[in-house]
Design an enzyme around this catalytic site. Sequence first.
Site, PDB file in Angstrom:
ATOM      1  N   TYR A 109      -1.449   1.936  -5.475  1.00 38.29           N
ATOM      2  CA  TYR A 109      -2.626   1.158  -5.071  1.00 38.29           C
ATOM      3  C   TYR A 109      -2.813  -0.063  -5.975  1.00 38.29           C
ATOM      4  O   TYR A 109      -2.920  -1.199  -5.494  1.00 38.29           O
ATOM      5  CB  TYR A 109      -3.863   2.050  -5.118  1.00 38.29           C
ATOM      6  CG  TYR A 109      -5.125   1.383  -4.620  1.00 38.29           C
ATOM      7  CD1 TYR A 109      -5.299   1.097  -3.276  1.00 38.29           C
ATOM      8  CD2 TYR A 109      -6.158   1.054  -5.505  1.00 38.29           C
ATOM      9  CE1 TYR A 109      -6.463   0.501  -2.813  1.00 38.29           C
ATOM     10  CE2 TYR A 109      -7.319   0.458  -5.052  1.00 38.29           C
ATOM     11  CZ  TYR A 109      -7.471   0.185  -3.711  1.00 38.29           C
ATOM     12  OH  TYR A 109      -8.633  -0.418  -3.254  1.00 38.29           O
ATOM     13  N   GLN A 154       2.416 -22.549  -1.352  1.00 39.29           N
ATOM     14  CA  GLN A 154       3.637 -22.933  -0.636  1.00 39.29           C
ATOM     15  C   GLN A 154       3.369 -23.394   0.797  1.00 39.29           C
ATOM     16  O   GLN A 154       4.001 -24.332   1.286  1.00 39.29           O
ATOM     17  CB  GLN A 154       4.609 -21.750  -0.615  1.00 39.29           C
ATOM     18  CG  GLN A 154       5.980 -22.075  -0.021  1.00 39.29           C
ATOM     19  CD  GLN A 154       6.948 -20.903  -0.179  1.00 39.29           C
ATOM     20  OE1 GLN A 154       6.728 -20.014  -0.986  1.00 39.29           O
ATOM     21  NE2 GLN A 154       8.008 -20.906   0.615  1.00 39.29           N
ATOM     22  N   GLY A 214      -9.553   5.444   8.279  1.00 42.42           N
ATOM     23  CA  GLY A 214     -10.732   5.023   9.031  1.00 42.42           C
ATOM     24  C   GLY A 214     -11.160   6.107  10.009  1.00 42.42           C
ATOM     25  O   GLY A 214     -10.427   7.074  10.268  1.00 42.42           O
ATOM     26  N   ASP A 258      -1.011  -0.656  13.140  1.00 38.05           N
ATOM     27  CA  ASP A 258      -0.676  -0.542  11.725  1.00 38.05           C
ATOM     28  C   ASP A 258      -0.236  -1.917  11.230  1.00 38.05           C
ATOM     29  O   ASP A 258       0.719  -2.495  11.772  1.00 38.05           O
ATOM     30  CB  ASP A 258       0.452   0.483  11.561  1.00 38.05           C
ATOM     31  CG  ASP A 258       0.756   0.814  10.111  1.00 38.05           C
ATOM     32  OD1 ASP A 258       0.705  -0.111   9.271  1.00 38.05           O
ATOM     33  OD2 ASP A 258       1.062   1.986   9.819  1.00 38.05           O
ATOM     34  N   TYR A 294       1.243 -18.045  -0.718  1.00 38.80           N
ATOM     35  CA  TYR A 294       1.030 -18.655   0.605  1.00 38.80           C
ATOM     36  C   TYR A 294       0.101 -19.863   0.502  1.00 38.80           C
ATOM     37  O   TYR A 294       0.271 -20.855   1.224  1.00 38.80           O
ATOM     38  CB  TYR A 294       0.461 -17.633   1.590  1.00 38.80           C
ATOM     39  CG  TYR A 294       1.505 -16.903   2.401  1.00 38.80           C
ATOM     40  CD1 TYR A 294       1.759 -17.247   3.726  1.00 38.80           C
ATOM     41  CD2 TYR A 294       2.251 -15.864   1.841  1.00 38.80           C
ATOM     42  CE1 TYR A 294       2.720 -16.584   4.476  1.00 38.80           C
ATOM     43  CE2 TYR A 294       3.210 -15.196   2.578  1.00 38.80           C
ATOM     44  CZ  TYR A 294       3.450 -15.559   3.895  1.00 38.80           C
ATOM     45  OH  TYR A 294       4.410 -14.905   4.639  1.00 38.80           O
ATOM     46  N   HIS A 318     -16.340   8.463   3.473  1.00 43.19           N
ATOM     47  CA  HIS A 318     -15.704   9.699   3.914  1.00 43.19           C
ATOM     48  C   HIS A 318     -16.172  10.842   3.012  1.00 43.19           C
ATOM     49  O   HIS A 318     -16.079  10.731   1.785  1.00 43.19           O
ATOM     50  CB  HIS A 318     -14.186   9.540   3.836  1.00 43.19           C
ATOM     51  CG  HIS A 318     -13.428  10.577   4.594  1.00 43.19           C
ATOM     52  ND1 HIS A 318     -13.449  11.916   4.241  1.00 43.19           N
ATOM     53  CD2 HIS A 318     -12.623  10.492   5.691  1.00 43.19           C
ATOM     54  CE1 HIS A 318     -12.689  12.597   5.080  1.00 43.19           C
ATOM     55  NE2 HIS A 318     -12.176  11.762   5.966  1.00 43.19           N
ATOM     56  N   ARG A 370       0.391 -19.204  10.897  1.00 40.33           N
ATOM     57  CA  ARG A 370       0.712 -19.667  12.251  1.00 40.33           C
ATOM     58  C   ARG A 370      -0.500 -20.298  12.932  1.00 40.33           C
ATOM     59  O   ARG A 370      -0.399 -21.326  13.596  1.00 40.33           O
ATOM     60  CB  ARG A 370       1.236 -18.494  13.092  1.00 40.33           C
ATOM     61  CG  ARG A 370       1.555 -18.878  14.544  1.00 40.33           C
ATOM     62  CD  ARG A 370       2.164 -17.732  15.308  1.00 40.33           C
ATOM     63  NE  ARG A 370       1.224 -16.684  15.637  1.00 40.33           N
ATOM     64  CZ  ARG A 370       0.379 -16.721  16.678  1.00 40.33           C
ATOM     65  NH1 ARG A 370       0.339 -17.789  17.463  1.00 40.33           N
ATOM     66  NH2 ARG A 370      -0.430 -15.715  16.923  1.00 40.33           N
ATOM     67  N   ASN A 423       2.084  -9.793   6.709  1.00 44.03           N
ATOM     68  CA  ASN A 423       1.877  -9.954   8.150  1.00 44.03           C
ATOM     69  C   ASN A 423       0.576 -10.685   8.461  1.00 44.03           C
ATOM     70  O   ASN A 423       0.537 -11.551   9.345  1.00 44.03           O
ATOM     71  CB  ASN A 423       1.901  -8.591   8.833  1.00 44.03           C
ATOM     72  CG  ASN A 423       3.301  -8.017   8.952  1.00 44.03           C
ATOM     73  OD1 ASN A 423       4.282  -8.759   9.025  1.00 44.03           O
ATOM     74  ND2 ASN A 423       3.415  -6.698   8.953  1.00 44.03           N
ATOM     75  N   LEU A 471      -8.779  -5.981   5.163  1.00 44.11           N
ATOM     76  CA  LEU A 471      -9.316  -4.827   4.434  1.00 44.11           C
ATOM     77  C   LEU A 471      -8.435  -3.590   4.573  1.00 44.11           C
ATOM     78  O   LEU A 471      -8.783  -2.523   4.064  1.00 44.11           O
ATOM     79  CB  LEU A 471     -10.727  -4.478   4.926  1.00 44.11           C
ATOM     80  CG  LEU A 471     -11.917  -5.265   4.367  1.00 44.11           C
ATOM     81  CD1 LEU A 471     -11.860  -6.727   4.762  1.00 44.11           C
ATOM     82  CD2 LEU A 471     -13.232  -4.652   4.840  1.00 44.11           C
TER      83      LEU A 471
END
Length: 310
Positions: free
Chosen positions: A144, A161, A37, A57, A158, A180, A105, A98, A72
Amino acid sequence: MKRVLVSGGGGFLGSHLCDRLLSEGNEVLCVDNFFTGNRRNIHHLLDNKNFELLRHDVTHPLYVEVDEIYNLACPASPIHYQFDPVQTTKTSVIGAMNMLGLAKRLKIKILQASTSEIYGDPEVHPQPESYKGSVNTLGPRACYDEGKRCAETLFFDYYRQHKVAIKVMRIFNTYGPRMHPNDGRVVSNFIVQALKGENITMYGDGKQTRSFCYVDDNIEGMYRLMNSRDGFTGPVNIGNPDEFTMLQLAQQIIDLTNSNSKMVFLPLPQDDPMQRRPLIDLAKKELDWEPTVNLREGLIKTIAYFESVI
């Protein structure tokens, strides 16, 4: 007003998404480690009271309070994702875990920016969402391709479950301002070479095809998917079904830039797909979405951007 997290918000697509979300009256938390980015992409947003930038990160857990997540975060061009392939896989897989953990949560919706690369070098054309793909798990692009495939697996696990509300979007080739200049993607490569009067590097015989979606159309599809009916998870293809050979693309860019560049032909990279075109019937049906910007119109806007930055 919603508080929306955009991981990878400093990137090409992420910055345009931040623009769109702010224009809709939301607060935006832009999360980026700036591996690929660029702060320039979001510089115009830094004084906006509804915009917050967090350097982070996604391979590390994040503890924030938000109402929605767009995931993204991941290098998206071969040059960048092959530079550190282990980190690319970690970003797709651990980053997805994550972000999904955060959504679990908070009991909120999360959208995954997946990719047409999960189809590999397709044996079915055009590619419907039901096609399971033809991917080389051992090749240089696998970090990738397989990372994104595993991320989709995690999203649906997810969902099953933990009942996390997910949306999965498979993005086909997208182009536009804020790409870029040195990302190695075909549109930016050809435009930069044409503007500089350099030889246009054509891999293979130039007869391989791609479908190019202008960034505004892509972001519209992404926004509509996030706001689609409850229970609609996708995956859904978002891309432009108009198909062009690389030779056609190069010639159009040469014409639009009035360039004297000549084409030179180089060997085709390993596992480079020969055809890529989305079937978008599902996006039309569920999102009432289809692209509105044709290739010539989009290239004119993209060329104008590159003229201002190179």
